[in-house]
Write a protein that holds these residues in place. Structure first.
Motif, short mmCIF file in Angstrom:
data_model
loop_
_atom_site.label_atom_id
_atom_site.label_comp_id
_atom_site.label_asym_id
_atom_site.label_seq_id
_atom_site.Cartn_x
_atom_site.Cartn_y
_atom_site.Cartn_z
N PHE A 455 -39.13 41.99 27.23
CA PHE A 455 -39.26 43.68 27.05
C PHE A 455 -40.41 43.91 25.88
CE2 PHE A 455 -36.98 41.74 23.52
CZ PHE A 455 -37.61 42.50 22.42
N GLY A 456 -40.43 45.24 25.71
CA GLY A 456 -41.49 45.71 24.99
C GLY A 456 -40.81 46.89 24.13
N MET A 457 -41.36 46.95 22.79
CA MET A 457 -40.57 47.78 21.81
C MET A 457 -41.96 48.67 21.23
SD MET A 457 -38.25 47.50 18.37
CE MET A 457 -39.51 46.83 17.18
N GLY A 458 -41.87 50.10 21.49
CA GLY A 458 -42.96 50.71 20.84
C GLY A 458 -42.94 50.80 19.13
N PHE A 459 -43.74 50.22 18.45
CA PHE A 459 -43.62 49.93 17.15
C PHE A 459 -43.51 51.59 16.53
CE2 PHE A 459 -45.53 48.79 12.95
CZ PHE A 459 -44.42 48.56 12.26
N GLU A 460 -44.34 52.38 16.75
CA GLU A 460 -44.36 53.84 16.08
C GLU A 460 -43.18 54.31 16.48
OE1 GLU A 460 -48.22 52.03 15.72
OE2 GLU A 460 -47.10 52.60 17.62
N ARG A 461 -42.74 54.32 17.58
CA ARG A 461 -41.28 54.83 17.86
C ARG A 461 -40.24 54.35 17.08
NH1 ARG A 461 -40.89 56.33 24.30
NH2 ARG A 461 -42.83 57.32 24.60
#
Length: 487
Positions: A455-461
């Motif tokens: 998976f990927g997680m948007g750091f700014e979000r």
């Protein structure tokens, strides 16, 4: 006994009486003073010690016999109060100026602070014109206002807090993966792959004619190359040798968007695990990463986080505490569509099976689940990229994919099991006309490949969600978006 000149000089240099009580002097004789961060000075129990601080003046207050300064050096939201005799030359000492101060750290008579610095030497290192300075001493400026000054907004309390929070959050992410046996992989920023398949790519080629290129092949790397949209495919390569890997770095999307949750350059946390055939493993990993990192952040950046929860997003702390206490919900895409179609909410985009969820749908689902994050699983197969594992569940035909939806932003994480079955993968690539482009990816399945997913997680979000920040441009030092590349 004869004493050498060098010995006398060394003794003199160590004497505290060599610290002159002047301001504006370019000479410094404070070798006996210990340089210290303001954060450490505020928590110090060594009163009476001779210290030296360097920072920026946050306020100046003059009384009959004393001058009171609040000085910050970026290590803490709380400044250190400095007390200096009013008979000193105060030329150039204004709000915003940079100073170098030496003095004695003493117990403060004020109840709201434990220590203060009794100054013996104050030097103005860099002057600041308070008339032209865009931030005023007694005003609390909005994030939207300070966004106009990307070269100066780090001087404000709110944005300096954001940057400390961001730094600590990044450390928390790395710590989580390290503690759980993941190997960090530095995936390339320049790549020939379009991982997402959306075509929102920034192409990379040399500027100017200084490179002598083959006219028949004008590309610098011999093939068209782009700024990465994801490190996922490179992480998948590594699952052939490591059971757990991750990457954390910049990614780029050429989206012509001015929304509050999109950037052209942002940071992505991505993980890939081997020997898994269940979305449950990915769901558990995503929830654990979110909660562990957030608990670390609330513990290690309490003062800075409180500033946002008090002044930027009042009441948001209760939502964060609720997120940490509750188990995240899990629903299927089909269940999500059913919830949306049964609701009385009027949506701009009509929810129907086979269409992607829009931001308004995502936020409604989170609200429906009591403002607790929700995982949506098993999306229609045709909505997901070629690498998503086929559930082979006719007639609906879904993919083993999952998105994590959270308050404030909607989609935070996206992931899937990867298609490890060579024949199914080959068929999908051929149907998309990508069989030659991803021949190397197909070849991975021939040499010790195992079921895996990631998976990927948007750091700014993620920062938006935890802090309650409405606009993603206020969570990154230098925002990049369509029609905007300041600095």
């Amino acid at each position: 006994m004869l004493i050498s000149t060098l010995t006398l000089f060394r003794r003199a240099a160590s004497a505290s009486w060599l610290c002159p009580c002047v301001i504006g002097s370019k000479q410094h004789y404070c070798s006996s003073a210990r340089k210290i961060r303001i954060r450490d000075a505020l928590s110090s129990l060594e009163t009476g010690s001779n210290i030296r601080i360097q920072g920026w003046v946050r306020s100046v207050r003059s009384q009959k016999n004393h001058l009171f300064l609040h000085v910050s050096d970026g290590s803490s939201l709380t400044p250190l109060q400095v007390v200096a005799n009013s008979d000193l030359n105060t030329r150039g000492l204004t709000f915003g100026c940079a100073v170098d101060i030496t003095g004695s750290l003493e117990k403060s008579p004020r109840q709201n602070q434990s220590v203060e610095l009794q100054a013996r030497h104050v030097e103005v290192v860099g002057e600041c014109n308070p008339v032209d300075f865009p931030f005023k001493i007694k005003e609390r400026h909005s994030l939207e206002y300070i966004r106009q000054f990307p070269h100066l907004r780090c001087r404000t309390n709110a944005f300096s807090s954001l940057l400390r929070i961001r730094s600590e959050a990044a450390a928390a992410v790395h710590s989580y993966f390290r503690d759980n046996g993941f190997v960090q992989i530095h995936t390339p920023i320049i790549t020939s792959n379009d991982c997402e398949g959306a075509g929102e790519l920034f192409q990379v080629e040399p500027a100017g004619n200084e490179h002598s290129l083959d006219k028949e092949n004008p590309h610098f790397f011999s093939v068209p190359s782009y700024l990465t949209v994801s490190g996922q495919l490179h992480l998948e390569v590594m699952t052939g040798a490591f059971p757990s890997v991750y990457t954390f770095g910049p990614t780029f999307r050429a989206e012509n968007s001015q929304s509050r949750r999109h950037l052209a350059e942002f940071y992505m946390v991505e993980a890939e695990i081997s020997f898994t055939e269940s979305l449950e493993d990915l769901i558990k990993l995503m929830e654990d990463l979110f909660k562990t990192s957030t608990e670390h952040l609330l513990s290690h950046c309490a003062e800075d986080v409180e500033l946002f929860h008090k002044y930027v997003s009042p009441g948001h702390r209760e939502k964060v505490d609720l997120i940490l206490k509750r188990n995240f919900h899990v629903i299927s895409y089909t269940e999500a569509i059913d919830i949306l179609t049964r609701s009385s909410q009027q949506f701009i985009f009509k929810p129907e099976w086979g269409s992607d969820l829009q931001t308004e749908h995502e936020k409604f689902l989170v609200k429906h689940c009591g403002e607790v994050p929700v995982f949506v699983t098993d999306y229609p197969y045709d909505l997901k990229p070629f690498y998503a594992r086929d559930n082979q569940d006719e007639p609906q035909h879904t993919a083993a994919a999952v998105d994590l939806l959270v308050p404030v932003v909607g989609e935070l994480c996206g992931g899937s099991l990867r298609e490890e079955r060579p024949e199914l993968l080959k068929t999908r690539l051929a149907r998309a006309g990508l069989e030659d482009t991803y021949a190397w990816y197909l070849q991975l399945r021939q040499f010790g490949s195992v079921p895996h997913g990631g998976f990927g997680m948007g750091f700014e979000r993620y920062l938006q969600c935890v802090l309650g920040v409405d606009n993603i441009k206020d969570t990154i030092p230098f925002a990049r978006s369509s029609r905007s590349c300041l600095l």
